[in-house]
Design an enzyme around this catalytic site. Structure first.
Site: not given
Length: 89
Positions: A17, A35
């Protein structure tokens, strides 16, 4: 142009990320990344078509600790959001 992306593989617990957010900032892409409960990562990214193509190519590579199996993309309507790219929790 805006895409909803689903990234599959070993993409959680490896800094993926943060990698996505860094690449988005470099390319001045708006959107978000987070996520998923199933181990995938999803994001939305908005910018010029050629910039998004470059961005998606980088997502397919990922950081060195990740193993990207696939990047699925669906074009969605543009949004009037800020020019920022954020990590959602």
């Amino acid at each position: 142009m805006r895409f909803h992306l689903t990234i599959r593989g070993r993409v959680q617990g490896v800094g993926y990320r943060y990698f996505v957010r860094s690449k988005a900032a470099q390319l001045k892409i708006a959107g978000w990344v987070r996520n998923c409960e199933n181990g995938d990562v999803e994001c939305e990214a908005q910018g010029p078509e050629e910039v998004l193509a470059n961005f998606i190519g980088q997502l397919q590579e990922g950081p060195t600790s990740a193993r990207v199996e696939s990047v699925w993309r669906d074009q969605i309507p543009d949004q009037d959001d800020s020019k920022l790219f954020e990590i959602k929790y």
